[in-house]
Design a protein around this motif. Structure first.
Motif, mmCIF file in Angstrom:
data_model
loop_
_atom_site.group_PDB
_atom_site.id
_atom_site.type_symbol
_atom_site.label_atom_id
_atom_site.label_comp_id
_atom_site.label_asym_id
_atom_site.label_seq_id
_atom_site.Cartn_x
_atom_site.Cartn_y
_atom_site.Cartn_z
ATOM 1 N N SER A 53 0.827 -1.210 0.000
ATOM 2 C CA SER A 53 0.000 0.000 0.000
ATOM 3 C C SER A 53 0.861 1.259 0.000
ATOM 4 O O SER A 53 0.550 2.247 -0.687
ATOM 5 C CB SER A 53 -0.935 0.008 1.215
ATOM 6 N N THR A 54 1.963 1.245 0.745
ATOM 7 C CA THR A 54 2.864 2.393 0.774
ATOM 8 C C THR A 54 3.694 2.478 -0.500
ATOM 9 O O THR A 54 3.966 3.576 -1.005
ATOM 10 C CB THR A 54 3.779 2.310 2.013
ATOM 11 N N LEU A 55 4.098 1.335 -1.030
ATOM 12 C CA LEU A 55 4.823 1.341 -2.306
ATOM 13 C C LEU A 55 3.971 1.989 -3.397
ATOM 14 O O LEU A 55 4.493 2.711 -4.260
ATOM 15 C CB LEU A 55 5.196 -0.094 -2.703
ATOM 16 N N ASP A 56 2.674 1.736 -3.357
ATOM 17 C CA ASP A 56 1.764 2.332 -4.339
ATOM 18 C C ASP A 56 1.733 3.856 -4.201
ATOM 19 O O ASP A 56 1.742 4.585 -5.210
ATOM 20 C CB ASP A 56 0.361 1.748 -4.139
ATOM 21 N N ILE A 57 1.710 4.360 -2.958
ATOM 22 C CA ILE A 57 1.718 5.807 -2.733
ATOM 23 C C ILE A 57 3.021 6.419 -3.250
ATOM 24 O O ILE A 57 3.021 7.471 -3.900
ATOM 25 C CB ILE A 57 1.539 6.110 -1.233
ATOM 26 N N LEU A 58 4.143 5.763 -2.973
ATOM 27 C CA LEU A 58 5.426 6.265 -3.462
ATOM 28 C C LEU A 58 5.457 6.301 -4.982
ATOM 29 O O LEU A 58 6.027 7.224 -5.589
ATOM 30 C CB LEU A 58 6.561 5.395 -2.927
ATOM 31 N N SER A 59 4.834 5.312 -5.608
ATOM 32 C CA SER A 59 4.761 5.299 -7.065
ATOM 33 C C SER A 59 3.929 6.470 -7.581
ATOM 34 O O SER A 59 4.303 7.134 -8.553
ATOM 35 C CB SER A 59 4.172 3.972 -7.545
ATOM 36 N N GLU A 60 2.818 6.739 -6.931
ATOM 37 C CA GLU A 60 1.960 7.853 -7.347
ATOM 38 C C GLU A 60 2.685 9.196 -7.205
ATOM 39 O O GLU A 60 2.411 10.135 -7.957
ATOM 40 C CB GLU A 60 0.671 7.857 -6.528
ATOM 41 N N LEU A 61 3.610 9.271 -6.239
ATOM 42 C CA LEU A 61 4.376 10.495 -6.030
ATOM 43 C C LEU A 61 5.574 10.614 -6.981
ATOM 44 O O LEU A 61 6.262 11.633 -6.973
ATOM 45 C CB LEU A 61 4.890 10.549 -4.584
ATOM 46 N N GLY A 62 5.835 9.557 -7.747
ATOM 47 C CA GLY A 62 6.999 9.556 -8.607
ATOM 48 C C GLY A 62 8.303 9.300 -7.861
ATOM 49 O O GLY A 62 9.381 9.619 -8.360
ATOM 50 N N LEU A 63 8.211 8.693 -6.678
ATOM 51 C CA LEU A 63 9.390 8.464 -5.844
ATOM 52 C C LEU A 63 9.823 7.001 -5.815
ATOM 53 O O LEU A 63 10.773 6.653 -5.119
ATOM 54 C CB LEU A 63 9.110 8.921 -4.400
#
Length: 408
Positions: A53-63
């Motif tokens: 779930s956190t990896l997905d957020i980091l992906s959405e942020l471009g990080l």
């Protein structure tokens, strides 16, 4: 010397919730200040399990690419060391788009978020700045900022909204008179590390035994180990020679027997006093609490950091448009954050409490004979199926009411 400053939003606590929320609000154009009481992010044995779930957020942020460059160990499954061998207990491989959990030092993740946030001119990070008191408006009693201690002396920070991300022992929560409901926990955790050899097993393991439960996290060149003990039992253990504890670990996990002496004394072992609690109300006028400050989680499933980040994303989605508009955020908006995040918090805590009472409490209550337990036949049969093994990975790795970035 500056004795006061002002900001649109003041976030107290530079942990996962605080840094993620600060980044998201700054990215949306909100003037935001994050306060961290320590001089750096280096802390041993903080939550290091970064779920899908956190990896997905980091992906959405471009990080995600920058995150992938951090030192980490990827875990695709959780296994158990039993008397009758190694058995798979959880399987992340069916999860999309990230079929694994990453074990990453929390300070590296926080540094990544801070570096990204500091690209925005409306973001301020104040280290060694500890918020100790709330500032209130005399006419309404509304929270209007915080009083902090810094190496240079007291600093008053005025804010239209204060958000407490200052952990399970939140000073802001106490200052506001908000009292959490204690949901109970039968256990505490001793954290320590042991060297890892190239000939060791390559997985991440739970090691159940009568009287003790161990968790071995593979950190590539060392094992980060949790020893689950009965609630309040640490003081009694520390009265005994460290050699007894070393022998206890060696009996449980035989391949660690040649290195338990690297635990030189009890000073090498850190105590986590486990709490599971939840605030009935996460807010009052001018103040919102999220993450552990609003709901302390059991370490079961390693969900604390990930649930805190989900809180931060939900808060940013709801608060950014309000903070970009004129006027003060009203309590209805703060209540909407709690309403959004309350159900997933309750579900995860209910699962954790069930596991604590039905499994962990019984394990800890048994006489410690130094032996591993065998996996029951029914469980061994069910765990043959990947669908069954994927359930705990999905529950803890993805969670409920998954958040996505919707702030501008």
């Amino acid at each position: 010397m500056q004795t006061s400053s002002n900001t649109r939003c003041c976030i107290v606590g530079g942990g996962p919730a605080g840094m993620m929320l600060g980044l998201l609000l700054a990215r949306a154009g909100v003037a935001v200040t994050v306060l961290e009481k320590h001089g750096d992010f280096l802390r041993d044995f903080r939550g290091d399990t970064v779920h899908p779930s956190t990896l997905d957020i980091l992906s959405e942020l471009g990080l995600k690419k920058r995150f992938d460059a951090l030192p980490q160990h990827r875990v695709t499954g959780i296994e158990g060391l039993f008397a009758d061998g190694i058995h798979a207990l959880g399987d992340f491989r069916g999860l999309k788009p990230f079929p694994y959990m990453a074990l990453v030092p929390q300070w590296d993740l926080l540094t990544l978020l801070a570096d990204e946030a500091e690209r925005y001119p409306n973001f301020t990070l104040r280290m060694r700045c500890e918020a100790t008191e709330l500032i209130r408006r005399e006419d309404t009693g509304r929270v209007a900022g915080v009083i902090t201690h810094t190496p240079e002396g007291p600093l008053h920070i005025g804010a239209d909204l204060v958000i407490g991300c200052d952990g399970r022992h939140s000073r802001l929560r106490n200052a506001a008179g908000l009292r959490p409901r204690d949901l109970g926990s039968p256990m505490d955790v001793l954290w320590f590390r042991l060297p890892r050899h190239a000939t060791d097993p390559d997985g991440t393991y739970g090691v159940p035994g009568r009287g003790t439960l161990l968790v071995l996290l593979n950190r590539t060149d060392y094992w980060q180990i949790a020893c689950v003990i009965p609630k309040g039992g640490a003081a009694q253990l520390r009265e005994r020679p460290i050699a007894e504890f070393q022998a206890r670990i060696a009996r449980r996990v035989d391949f660690l027997g040649d290195r338990v002496n690297s635990i030189a004394s009890w000073d090498d072992i850190k105590l986590l006093e486990v709490r599971v609690d939840r605030l009935p109300q996460w807010h009052c006028p001018g103040l919102l609490l999220i993450g552990d400050a609003a709901h302390a989680m059991s370490p079961i499933g390693g969900v604390g950091i990930n649930l805190a980040i989900q809180d931060a994303v939900a808060a940013a989605n709801l608060l950014a448009p309000v903070l970009l508009a004129p006027g003060l955020p009203d309590e209805a908006t703060l209540a909407a954050v709690q309403q959004r995040r309350l159900l997933p918090t309750k579900i995860i805590q209910a699962i954790q409490i069930f596991l604590q009472r039905r499994i962990i409490a019984r394990v800890l209550a048994a006489h410690d004979d130094g032996k591993l337990v065998a996996l029951p036949g029914a469980a061994r049969f069910l765990l043959r199926f990947r669908l069954i093994r994927s359930i705990p990975a999905r529950v803890f790795g993805v969670g409920f009411r998954r958040e996505h970035i919707d702030s501008p």
